[in-house]
Enzyme design. Sequence first.
Site, short mmCIF file in Angstrom:
data_model
loop_
_atom_site.label_atom_id
_atom_site.label_comp_id
_atom_site.label_asym_id
_atom_site.label_seq_id
_atom_site.Cartn_x
_atom_site.Cartn_y
_atom_site.Cartn_z
N TYR A 506 -1.21 20.38 -6.96
CA TYR A 506 -1.04 19.80 -8.30
C TYR A 506 0.45 19.70 -8.64
O TYR A 506 1.03 18.66 -8.63
CB TYR A 506 -1.79 20.62 -9.34
CG TYR A 506 -1.78 19.98 -10.70
CD1 TYR A 506 -2.61 18.90 -10.97
CD2 TYR A 506 -0.94 20.43 -11.71
CE1 TYR A 506 -2.59 18.27 -12.21
CE2 TYR A 506 -0.92 19.82 -12.95
CZ TYR A 506 -1.75 18.74 -13.20
OH TYR A 506 -1.73 18.13 -14.42
N SER A 587 -5.02 13.55 -10.90
CA SER A 587 -4.16 13.37 -12.06
C SER A 587 -2.70 13.44 -11.63
O SER A 587 -2.26 12.63 -10.82
CB SER A 587 -4.50 14.43 -13.11
OG SER A 587 -4.06 14.05 -14.37
N ASP A 674 -11.50 6.35 -18.00
CA ASP A 674 -10.41 7.32 -17.97
C ASP A 674 -9.31 6.84 -18.90
O ASP A 674 -8.52 5.96 -18.56
CB ASP A 674 -9.88 7.49 -16.55
CG ASP A 674 -8.86 8.61 -16.44
OD1 ASP A 674 -8.41 9.12 -17.49
OD2 ASP A 674 -8.51 8.99 -15.31
N HIS A 713 -11.66 11.01 -16.96
CA HIS A 713 -10.66 11.75 -16.21
C HIS A 713 -11.24 12.98 -15.52
O HIS A 713 -10.65 13.50 -14.58
CB HIS A 713 -9.53 12.17 -17.15
CG HIS A 713 -8.27 12.54 -16.46
ND1 HIS A 713 -7.54 11.65 -15.71
CD2 HIS A 713 -7.60 13.72 -16.38
CE1 HIS A 713 -6.48 12.26 -15.21
NE2 HIS A 713 -6.49 13.51 -15.59
#
Length: 744
Positions: A506, A587, A674, A713
């Site tokens: 991430y 993301s 999203d 999302h």
Amino acid sequence: MISRRNLLHFSRALHLHYFSQVRQTNFRVFSSFSEKMSPSNFKYPVARKDTVVESCHGKEIADIYRWLEDPDSEETKSFVNAQNEISEPFLQGVEWKQLNEKLTKLWNYPKYSCPNKHGDKYYYFKNSGLQNQSILYQQDSLESDASVFLDPNELSEDGTIALSSTKFSDDGKFFAYGLSESGSDWNTIKIRDVSTGKDFDEALEKVKFSLIDWTLDNKGFFYGRYPEQDGKTDGSETKQNENQKLYYHRVGTPQVDDVLVAEFPENPSWRTTSHVSDCGKYVVLCIVKDCRDNIVYYSELDGEIKGKLNVKKVVEKFEADYEFIANNGSKFYFRTNKNAPNYRIVEIDFENPAEENWKTVLQEHEKDVLDWAVCVNQDKVLVGYIHDVKSLLKVHNLTTGDFIKEFPLDIGSVGGFTGKRKSAEIFYQFTSFLNPGTIYHYNFSVPNEEPTVFRQININLDGFNKDNYKIDQIFYPSKDGTKIPMFIVRRNTEKITPKPCLLYGYGGFNISIQPSFSIAGLMMADTFDGLMALPNIRGGGEYGEKWHNGGRLFNKQNVFDDFQGAAEYLVQNNYTTHEKIVIQGGSNGGLLVGACINQRPDLFGAAVAQVGVMDMLRFHKFTIGHAWCSDYGNPDEKDHFENVLKYSPLHNVKAPKSANEEYPSTLILTADHDDRVSPLHSLKFAAALQDAVKDSKYQKKPILLRVYSKAGHGAGKPTTKRIEEATDIFTFIMKSLNCEMKHL
């Protein structure tokens, strides 16, 4: 409790939580890698190239796929349909069916939240296993039978209406809850009378990025909403979210009668969350403009709320985080990183709020990060620390900071907590890579007793034995020599040999990726005889603000270097080979994957990019994207423009000119609702990649785009859609890495 950071930008990284009970299955991929991946099998849709060219800080930038930014055009819809017509057949077939059957069984076990008491009743969430949405249950005591209080599954046939926020009134007589549809961030708030179980007539619309905060008279609550805008607002639009206003709603009245209590029209990007003080005499306004740093205002609450609040300023500069914990009269307690990169707790007297008068109650720890703090049992503060990525749970005195006790924890993280200042009772849930959840109960009124196990959550996996697995935490050097921690989940074998590897990352927004239960690890270890690796790359919050700053703005390249360094370490130490590594991120992690396959395609065999931020020159122009400038920088400013252009996935795609430059097999995933990271990012990136590779003799591996319908999302996604997506991913991994299914 909803933390401020969870309202601002991305949900926590989209971990794959794949659950239990699987029967033993063994089969081999039916076709070889070369047969499945033959370039002749992939005739990509021809995406029209527009003539849009813009001058940005003296540089001409072509945006040939800008037309894909319009989700409602027939041309965009045709492009999406054409992409799905390629990706769906590749992902479907006998492998998909068998993996879906297996994942469905893995998922099918009961899941629980920590109980919490409101009024004279206890409440908790439970999912029996495969229910699309978890159900909220009510019980008179912890030992009594429970009854259904709210079942979101009854609100839609396909489970795409989800419970997105909840808040009981202080007396427990009313229950306000937010509903989202199809994964959108837009919420509709409804209110239920607890005694009758029936809802009031009003429904509060246009709510987004908002807490529900009741006043202590139990007559109503504060919430944030956006003004009406032209066009649709169902989560499939791309319009910027601006001019949020704070309102007060009285139970039993229509939304049109709600009182506007605070607005900041001169600052359209500001978003406000309110916190009514413990005594009910104040409301604290924590105001943010992006995804870090906030200012603090407050107002006294005296009598009926009829108009705008008389707001007074406490903190006026956006230079640090301030999270409200509790108050004693005019003395308020905040968790902050002001002059404390690992965070501390300070006392601010609102009657004398100048910074030189602040009192440090709990000092910053030299190494451990004070991740969260909650006031419990009148004068105590329960604090969660991060120590080398693992959770610590301690109790201190609220006003003096004196240490009281520490709760014993294994290597893992605290994944849930409930407790209140006016109650001596708390619950907390511990989770780890191999533990789906142990809920502990503790009562401060009997301090000599240790926490007791209230509920143990178990996976229904025949023959599952934790001793069959091994969790390694290693520290590897990144490109600049910085030591990066990484967890490796694998089967417990004496000899390390190269295996298929899922590398997940991430690296952003001060979000820490701590150990949590994930069947993705079990799937890789058992089903594919492989491993899962999770490096805690910079940009996260694992080591405080220093770690975050080390991976944001002009340091963003460190994030990609850290991730690439993880792949190199795993290969050098015989855990895997480059051809057997699949990287995954969602993301901000999708951006990570996109940047890394551009920069070092030779490091990976496959890549899965979920709902990623791919156009770094225009991300700030859509929905809530402007809030991400705190991590990425503002492309409208020359220095930041030049920085993001260096790594923007869309703008760094290149045609392979050698076998070493071949892109890994790539699966790009997004969804039509999203409104956090608009699907336009994935659409434009996929079009650019496919155009770049379509005529290259070196590109044998596919570039696939899969667009899901009635999904967003990630938050609130129904179980059926989660399993569908998980099946797509593991089918893709299986085919791309030429894995065999073994074990279980």
